[in-house]
Enzyme design. Structure first.
Site, mmCIF file in Angstrom:
data_model
loop_
_atom_site.group_PDB
_atom_site.id
_atom_site.type_symbol
_atom_site.label_atom_id
_atom_site.label_comp_id
_atom_site.label_asym_id
_atom_site.label_seq_id
_atom_site.Cartn_x
_atom_site.Cartn_y
_atom_site.Cartn_z
ATOM 1 N N SER A 18 16.004 -23.409 -15.579
ATOM 2 C CA SER A 18 15.833 -21.978 -15.791
ATOM 3 C C SER A 18 14.341 -21.682 -15.629
ATOM 4 C CB SER A 18 16.368 -21.636 -17.184
ATOM 5 O OG SER A 18 16.015 -20.361 -17.567
ATOM 6 N N LYS A 65 17.373 -15.930 -14.237
ATOM 7 C CA LYS A 65 17.108 -17.066 -15.130
ATOM 8 C C LYS A 65 17.628 -16.782 -16.546
ATOM 9 C CE LYS A 65 15.291 -19.755 -12.076
ATOM 10 N NZ LYS A 65 15.938 -21.009 -11.676
ATOM 11 N N SER A 67 14.786 -31.060 -1.843
ATOM 12 C CA SER A 67 13.884 -31.245 -0.694
ATOM 13 C C SER A 67 12.430 -30.891 -1.008
ATOM 14 C CB SER A 67 14.369 -30.407 0.495
ATOM 15 O OG SER A 67 14.293 -29.033 0.175
ATOM 16 N N TYR A 79 14.449 -12.141 -10.248
ATOM 17 C CA TYR A 79 14.237 -13.558 -10.564
ATOM 18 C C TYR A 79 14.370 -13.777 -12.073
ATOM 19 C CZ TYR A 79 12.122 -18.098 -11.163
ATOM 20 O OH TYR A 79 11.912 -19.400 -11.529
HETATM 21 N N1 LIG Z 1 7.435 -23.416 -9.508
HETATM 22 C C1 LIG Z 1 7.459 -22.767 -10.660
HETATM 23 O O1 LIG Z 1 6.431 -22.240 -11.149
HETATM 24 C C2 LIG Z 1 8.750 -22.675 -11.431
HETATM 25 C C3 LIG Z 1 8.691 -22.260 -12.773
HETATM 26 C C4 LIG Z 1 9.863 -22.160 -13.505
HETATM 27 C C5 LIG Z 1 11.076 -22.474 -12.918
HETATM 28 N N2 LIG Z 1 11.134 -22.877 -11.613
HETATM 29 C C6 LIG Z 1 12.443 -23.176 -11.046
HETATM 30 O O2 LIG Z 1 12.481 -24.516 -10.628
HETATM 31 C C7 LIG Z 1 13.433 -24.675 -9.585
HETATM 32 C C8 LIG Z 1 12.801 -25.429 -8.435
HETATM 33 O O3 LIG Z 1 11.739 -24.653 -7.922
HETATM 34 P P1 LIG Z 1 10.482 -25.314 -7.201
HETATM 35 O O4 LIG Z 1 9.271 -24.803 -7.866
HETATM 36 O O5 LIG Z 1 10.683 -26.772 -7.047
HETATM 37 O O6 LIG Z 1 10.595 -24.534 -5.791
HETATM 38 P P2 LIG Z 1 10.642 -25.058 -4.276
HETATM 39 O O7 LIG Z 1 9.582 -26.058 -4.057
HETATM 40 O O8 LIG Z 1 10.656 -23.838 -3.443
HETATM 41 O O9 LIG Z 1 12.065 -25.798 -4.186
HETATM 42 C C9 LIG Z 1 13.263 -25.092 -4.137
HETATM 43 C C10 LIG Z 1 14.381 -26.041 -3.739
HETATM 44 O O10 LIG Z 1 15.607 -25.313 -3.750
HETATM 45 C C11 LIG Z 1 16.314 -25.596 -2.545
HETATM 46 N N3 LIG Z 1 17.176 -24.474 -2.167
HETATM 47 C C12 LIG Z 1 16.846 -23.168 -2.023
HETATM 48 N N4 LIG Z 1 17.915 -22.451 -1.632
HETATM 49 C C13 LIG Z 1 18.947 -23.338 -1.532
HETATM 50 C C14 LIG Z 1 20.313 -23.210 -1.166
HETATM 51 N N5 LIG Z 1 20.854 -22.023 -0.823
HETATM 52 N N6 LIG Z 1 21.103 -24.319 -1.179
HETATM 53 C C15 LIG Z 1 20.573 -25.527 -1.508
HETATM 54 N N7 LIG Z 1 19.289 -25.712 -1.873
HETATM 55 C C16 LIG Z 1 18.487 -24.618 -1.870
HETATM 56 C C17 LIG Z 1 15.215 -25.830 -1.505
HETATM 57 O O11 LIG Z 1 15.688 -26.646 -0.437
HETATM 58 P P3 LIG Z 1 16.091 -26.126 1.041
HETATM 59 O O12 LIG Z 1 15.211 -24.977 1.370
HETATM 60 O O13 LIG Z 1 15.904 -27.330 1.907
HETATM 61 O O14 LIG Z 1 17.525 -25.744 0.932
HETATM 62 C C18 LIG Z 1 14.209 -26.611 -2.332
HETATM 63 O O15 LIG Z 1 14.545 -27.975 -2.338
HETATM 64 C C19 LIG Z 1 13.875 -23.265 -9.188
HETATM 65 O O16 LIG Z 1 15.133 -23.009 -9.770
HETATM 66 C C20 LIG Z 1 12.808 -22.379 -9.814
HETATM 67 O O17 LIG Z 1 13.305 -21.111 -10.132
HETATM 68 C C21 LIG Z 1 9.997 -22.983 -10.856
#
Ligand SMILES: NC(=O)c1ccc[n+]([C@@H]2O[C@H](COP(=O)([O-])OP(=O)(O)OC[C@H]3O[C@@H](n4cnc5c(N)ncnc54)[C@H](OP(=O)(O)O)[C@@H]3O)[C@@H](O)[C@H]2O)c1
Length: 274
Positions: free
Chosen positions: A125, A143, A10, A139
């Site tokens: 991750s 990971k 989403s 966090y």
């Molecule tokens: N942004 C960064 O800098 C970064 C860096 C390294 C890794 N990551 C990793 O990349 C991944 C995606 O992060 P993002 O940056 O895209 O964050 P985001 O924009 O906050 O997206 C997180 C997604 O996870 C879903 N989610 C959360 N809890 C959930 C649950 N219990 N069941 C089903 N879906 C759930 C949310 O959807 P709903 O709330 O609608 O459920 C949303 O679609 C994460 O694993 C994060 O740790 C991010």
């Protein structure tokens, strides 16, 4: 055309991957708690912490399409604050979403992929899984656990033709920053270190890579005949991960501490400096 499931669709990275894959003509099913209004995505409202929901959804997709080619586990969240001020409830919830959620998705996909003779599982991750960030301990460790899970999984399922990869992105500008849950209480002994550290992290994220960039890298992985066990996203982060591998851990941790830990000079050191 591949049949692809993405958790965490989403928002952020998951959403960008979905957009990219739909444009390329793949069939994309997305899992998140909120509904996705993207006309080419088949949105499934489910919570990754609930295994039965995922199992049923993946079985239905398999029945409908005859196969599942790729599963991308991107659902995740962050919490911040000192270890001592983190509630057991918040720490457990984070592990439940980031680690157990990834495990649930893998567990639901394996029997279907094995029956089909193969597939690809990509776990999102983070570089924080290699370099533990102070005040982001849960966090970072969730990971690191995903990295270990991916390595073990690789040896377990490669005989079934299933390939796995842990993708470690650096900072990416997404809703992740806004969705992070901060500890309500910070013990006064930490002074302003928690706020300062989290502020650096938030700034890094908001100055970070666009999610479309990460999406393009991940989509390229899907096209590859053989995927690597690890894929770091971002040149700067590749360098950081490489250095962290070769330099002494204590030294690397000191450098990380000087960036995010805001250690105060001890009175002993202050006296020496005088
Ligand atoms: N942004 C960064 O800098 C970064 C860096 C390294 C890794 N990551 C990793 O990349 C991944 C995606 O992060 P993002 O940056 O895209 O964050 P985001 O924009 O906050 O997206 C997180 C997604 O996870 C879903 N989610 C959360 N809890 C959930 C649950 N219990 N069941 C089903 N879906 C759930 C949310 O959807 P709903 O709330 O609608 O459920 C949303 O679609 C994460 O694993 C994060 O740790 C991010």
């Amino acid at each position: 055309m591949k049949v692809i499931i993405i958790t965490g669709i989403s928002s952020g990275i998951g959403f960008s991957i979905a957009e990219h894959l739909c444009k390329k003509g793949h069939k994309v099913y997305g899992v998140s708690r909120s509904k996705v209004h993207e006309k080419n995505v088949f949105s499934i409202q489910a919570d990754v912490t609930d295994f039965e929901q995922l199992k049923q959804a993946y079985q239905e997709i398999h029945d409908q399409e005859g196969r599942i080619d790729v599963v991308i586990n991107s659902a995740g969240m962050g919490i911040s604050g000192s270890i001592e001020d983190t509630s057991t409830e918040d720490a457990s919830y984070l592990y439940n979403v980031n680690f157990i959620g990834t495990f649930h998705s893998i567990k639901a996909a394996i029997p279907l992929m094995r029956a089909a003779g193969g597939g690809k599982i990509i776990n999102i991750s983070s570089v924080a899984g290699r370099i533990a960030i102070p005040f982001q301990a849960f966090y970072s460790s969730s990971k690191a656990a995903i990295n270990n899970l991916t390595e073990a999984l690789d040896n377990e399922v490669s005989p079934f033709g299933i390939q796995v990869c842990a993708v470690m992105p650096g900072d990416i500008k997404t809703g992740f920053t806004k969705h992070r849950k901060k500890n309500r209480v910070n013990h006064p002994s930490y002074d302003k270190r928690v706020e300062k550290s989290v502020a650096v992290m938030e700034q890094d994220e908001q100055d970070g890579m666009e999610p479309e960039y990460a999406a393009r890298v991940i989509c390229k992985l899907i096209k590859r005949k053989k995927i690597p066990l690890y894929k770091v996203i971002g040149f700067k982060y590749k360098l950081i991960v490489m250095l962290a591998k070769w330099l002494p851990s204590a030294w690397v941790n000191k450098v990380v501490g000087s960036i995010y830990g805001f250690k105060r000079q001890s009175s002993k050191n202050t006296k020496k400096a005088r």
